[in-house]
Design a protein around this motif. Structure first.
Motif, short mmCIF file in Angstrom:
data_model
loop_
_atom_site.label_atom_id
_atom_site.label_comp_id
_atom_site.label_asym_id
_atom_site.label_seq_id
_atom_site.Cartn_x
_atom_site.Cartn_y
_atom_site.Cartn_z
N LEU A 1 4.68 -4.35 2.21
CA LEU A 1 5.51 -3.30 1.61
C LEU A 1 4.75 -1.98 1.68
O LEU A 1 3.61 -1.89 1.21
N PHE A 2 5.37 -0.98 2.29
CA PHE A 2 4.78 0.34 2.44
C PHE A 2 5.58 1.33 1.60
O PHE A 2 6.80 1.43 1.74
N LEU A 3 4.90 2.05 0.71
CA LEU A 3 5.55 2.96 -0.22
C LEU A 3 5.08 4.39 -0.03
O LEU A 3 3.91 4.64 0.26
N VAL A 4 5.98 5.33 -0.24
CA VAL A 4 5.62 6.74 -0.33
C VAL A 4 5.19 7.00 -1.77
O VAL A 4 5.97 6.79 -2.70
N ALA A 5 3.97 7.46 -1.96
CA ALA A 5 3.35 7.48 -3.29
C ALA A 5 4.02 8.42 -4.28
O ALA A 5 4.04 8.13 -5.49
N CYS A 6 4.56 9.53 -3.80
CA CYS A 6 5.15 10.51 -4.72
C CYS A 6 5.98 11.50 -3.91
O CYS A 6 5.83 11.61 -2.70
N PRO A 7 6.87 12.23 -4.56
CA PRO A 7 7.69 13.21 -3.83
C PRO A 7 6.83 14.32 -3.24
O PRO A 7 5.81 14.73 -3.80
N ASP A 8 7.26 14.80 -2.09
CA ASP A 8 6.64 15.94 -1.42
C ASP A 8 7.63 17.10 -1.50
O ASP A 8 8.72 17.03 -0.93
N PRO A 9 7.30 18.19 -2.21
CA PRO A 9 8.26 19.28 -2.40
C PRO A 9 8.52 20.09 -1.13
O PRO A 9 9.45 20.90 -1.11
N VAL A 10 7.73 19.88 -0.10
CA VAL A 10 7.85 20.67 1.12
C VAL A 10 8.60 19.93 2.22
O VAL A 10 9.48 20.47 2.88
N THR A 11 8.25 18.67 2.45
CA THR A 11 8.83 17.90 3.55
C THR A 11 10.25 17.45 3.20
O THR A 11 10.48 16.89 2.13
N PRO A 12 11.20 17.65 4.11
CA PRO A 12 12.57 17.16 3.86
C PRO A 12 12.56 15.64 3.70
O PRO A 12 11.83 14.92 4.40
N THR B 1 0.84 -1.19 0.00
CA THR B 1 0.00 0.00 0.00
C THR B 1 0.87 1.24 0.00
O THR B 1 2.06 1.18 0.33
N LYS B 2 0.25 2.34 -0.39
CA LYS B 2 0.98 3.59 -0.55
C LYS B 2 0.27 4.72 0.21
O LYS B 2 -0.94 4.71 0.36
N ALA B 3 1.05 5.68 0.65
CA ALA B 3 0.52 6.87 1.32
C ALA B 3 1.31 8.08 0.84
O ALA B 3 2.37 7.95 0.22
N GLY B 4 0.77 9.26 1.12
CA GLY B 4 1.47 10.47 0.75
C GLY B 4 0.67 11.41 -0.13
O GLY B 4 1.13 12.50 -0.49
N VAL B 5 -0.57 11.01 -0.48
CA VAL B 5 -1.48 11.89 -1.22
C VAL B 5 -2.74 12.02 -0.37
O VAL B 5 -3.45 11.04 -0.13
N ARG B 6 -3.03 13.21 0.09
CA ARG B 6 -4.16 13.44 0.99
C ARG B 6 -5.21 14.31 0.32
O ARG B 6 -4.89 15.28 -0.38
N GLN B 7 -6.46 13.95 0.53
CA GLN B 7 -7.57 14.73 0.00
C GLN B 7 -8.01 15.78 1.02
O GLN B 7 -8.12 15.49 2.21
N GLY B 8 -8.23 17.00 0.56
CA GLY B 8 -8.68 18.07 1.44
C GLY B 8 -9.66 18.97 0.73
O GLY B 8 -10.10 18.69 -0.39
N ALA B 9 -10.00 20.07 1.36
CA ALA B 9 -10.97 21.00 0.80
C ALA B 9 -10.49 21.59 -0.53
O ALA B 9 -11.29 21.93 -1.40
N GLN B 10 -9.18 21.69 -0.69
CA GLN B 10 -8.60 22.25 -1.91
C GLN B 10 -8.21 21.17 -2.92
O GLN B 10 -7.52 21.44 -3.88
N GLY B 11 -8.66 19.94 -2.68
CA GLY B 11 -8.31 18.84 -3.57
C GLY B 11 -7.14 18.03 -3.04
O GLY B 11 -6.76 18.15 -1.87
N ALA B 12 -6.54 17.24 -3.89
CA ALA B 12 -5.44 16.37 -3.48
C ALA B 12 -4.17 17.19 -3.26
O ALA B 12 -3.89 18.14 -4.00
N ARG B 13 -3.43 16.82 -2.24
CA ARG B 13 -2.12 17.44 -2.01
C ARG B 13 -1.14 16.39 -1.54
O ARG B 13 -1.51 15.38 -0.95
N ARG B 14 0.12 16.63 -1.81
CA ARG B 14 1.17 15.70 -1.42
C ARG B 14 1.57 15.96 0.03
O ARG B 14 1.76 17.11 0.43
N ASP B 15 1.70 14.89 0.80
CA ASP B 15 2.09 15.02 2.20
C ASP B 15 2.90 13.80 2.61
O ASP B 15 2.35 12.75 2.94
N ALA B 16 4.21 13.92 2.55
CA ALA B 16 5.09 12.84 2.96
C ALA B 16 5.76 13.17 4.30
O ALA B 16 6.87 12.73 4.58
N SER B 17 5.04 13.94 5.13
CA SER B 17 5.54 14.24 6.47
C SER B 17 5.44 12.99 7.34
O SER B 17 4.71 12.05 7.03
#
Length: 322
Positions: free
Chosen positions: A117-128, A79-95
Motif C-alpha cells: 500500500l502506497f500513500l500520499v502523506a499529506c496534501p500538497d497545496p501547489v500540485t494539482p 509506506t508514504k511519500a510526499g514530505v521532502r527534506q531540503g535546505a529550508q526544512g521539510a516541504r510538501r511535494d505530491a508531484s
C-alpha cells in the motif's frame, strides 16, 4: 489476530498495525527486530512506515530485517511519500516526479520490488490533485504498489481522488488518518465518505499520541515521548487540553472497573468503530507491543462504550448536520 478487509478492496490486513516512526531514532535495529518478531508471532502483518521517518532509516531497518529473518510474504508493507527534506526544512511535494522518485528510493531501502500500500502523506497545496492521482495510478500499473491511498487528506480530496481512479480499475483503497478518543475529527466527513466510496481507514496514533495510556496523568515520565526533544511538541497539545484530560480520566475509570489497562480500553473502543480497518500502534519495545495485544479480546460493555462516546463527542454542526 483478526485480519480485516480494507474497504471493499482485496487488501486484507491485521487489525493492529505496527508503526515505525521511531525506528532509526528512538528504536535501534535490535529493538526493532525484537518488536517486529513479537508482532508477527502474535499474528500481525501490517507494518506502516514512510520515506520521511528518520530520513529513510526506518525503511532501511525494515529492509534489513526483510533480508534476514523475516520473510517478505509475511509482511504487508505500507509506506508514504510526499514530505521532502531540503535546505529550508521539510516541504510538501505530491508531484508526479516527487512521489515516484520517493517510491523508487523507498523500494531500494526496503529491498523489495513492490509495497502493498502506497500513500500520499499529506496534501500538497501547489500540485494539482489530478497530477498526484496520476502518480498513484502509475505506481499500481508499473507494479511498484499493489494498492494506493491518501493520508491526512480532507474528505473532498479523498472523494475526488477515488473518482479519478475509479474508471480505470486502479481504485483508491485506503485513507490513513489520526483517530482516537482524543481525535474524532474524521467522523465529521471522512468516515461517511469512506463508507460511501468503499475505502478502508487506517488509524494512526490510536492511543492519542500515548496520552490515552494514562502514563501522563500525574507526571511526564523521563523516557516518554513528551520528555523527548523531538517529540514533545507532538504530544503537548493533548496534555494541555482540559477536554482531553477528562477523556483520559474516563478511560482510566472504565479500565479500573473492567480490570483492564487504559490502553486496552482505548484501543478496543477504536477497533469497534465501523470505519476502521486497522489501528497502527507505535510500540517501541516488545513489552509495549504486548500491552496493546490485550485489546484484541476486549469487548466493551454498551454502557462503557456509551460513556466514552459521550465524554469524547465532537461538535458537529452546519453543513454536516442540517
Amino acid at each position: 489476530m483478526e485480519r480485516r478487509q480494507v474497504g471493499t478492496s482485496g487488501l486484507r490486513v491485521s487489525a493492529l498495525g505496527l508503526g515505525t516512526m521511531t525506528w532509526g531514532r528512538d528504536t535501534d535495529e535490535v529493538d526493532a527486530g525484537d518488536v517486529l518478531r513479537t508482532f508477527l508471532d502474535a499474528g500481525g502483518d501490517l507494518v506502516d512506515t514512510a520515506a520521511s521517518y528518520a530520513d529513510g532509516d526506518a525503511e532501511r531497518i525494515l529492509g534489513g530485517l526483510l533480508a534476514g529473518t523475516v520473510e517478505r510474504e509475511d509482511v504487508v508493507i505500507v509506506t508514504k511519500a510526499g514530505v521532502r527534506q531540503g535546505a529550508q526544512g521539510a516541504r510538501r511535494d505530491a508531484s508526479r516526479g516527487g512521489l515516484l522518485g520517493e517510491l523508487d528510493a523507498s523500494l531500494r531501502r526496503l529491498g523489495t520490488d513492490h509495497v502493498d500500500l502506497f500513500l500520499v502523506a499529506c496534501p500538497d497545496p501547489v500540485t494539482p490533485l489530478e497530477e498526484t492521482v496520476s502518480a498513484l495510478r502509475l505506481a499500481v500499473t508499473s507494479g511498484r504498489a499493489r494498492y494506493v491511498g491518501l493520508s491526512n487528506h480532507p474528505a473532498w480530496a479523498s472523494a475526488r481522488a477515488a473518482t479519478l481512479l475509479a474508471d480505470d480499475g486502479v481504485g483508491l483503497a485506503a485513507l490513513e488518518l489520526e483517530y482516537s478518543l482524543l481525535q474524532r475529527g474524521l467522523e465529521r466527513e471522512i468516515a461517511p465518505a469512506a463508507a460511501a466510496l468503499g475505502l478502508g481507514v487506517l488509524a494512526w496514533s490510536p492511543l492519542g499520541r500515548g496520552v490515552l495510556t494514562g502514563k501522563y496523568r500525574r507526571s511526564v515520565p523521563a523516557t516518554s515521548r513528551a520528555a523527548s526533544d523531538h517529540l514533545a511538541g507532538f504530544v503537548a497539545q493533548y496534555l494541555e487540553d482540559a477536554a482531553c484530560a477528562a477523556v483520559v480520566e474516563a478511560v482510566a475509570t472504565a479500565a479500573d472497573g473492567l480490570g483492564r489497562a487504559p490502553l486496552e480500553v482505548a484501543l478496543a473502543w477504536l477497533l469497534d468503530r465501523p470505519a476502521v480497518a486497522a489501528a497502527v500502534v507505535g510500540a517501541r519495545t516488545p513489552a509495549q507491543l504486548k500491552g496493546t495485544l490485550g485489546a484484541l479480546d476486549l469487548v466493551l460493555p454498551q454502557e462503557v462504550r456509551g460513556a466514552l462516546d459521550d465524554v469524547s463527542a465532537i461538535e458537529v454542526g452546519y453543513p454536516e448536520r442540517w
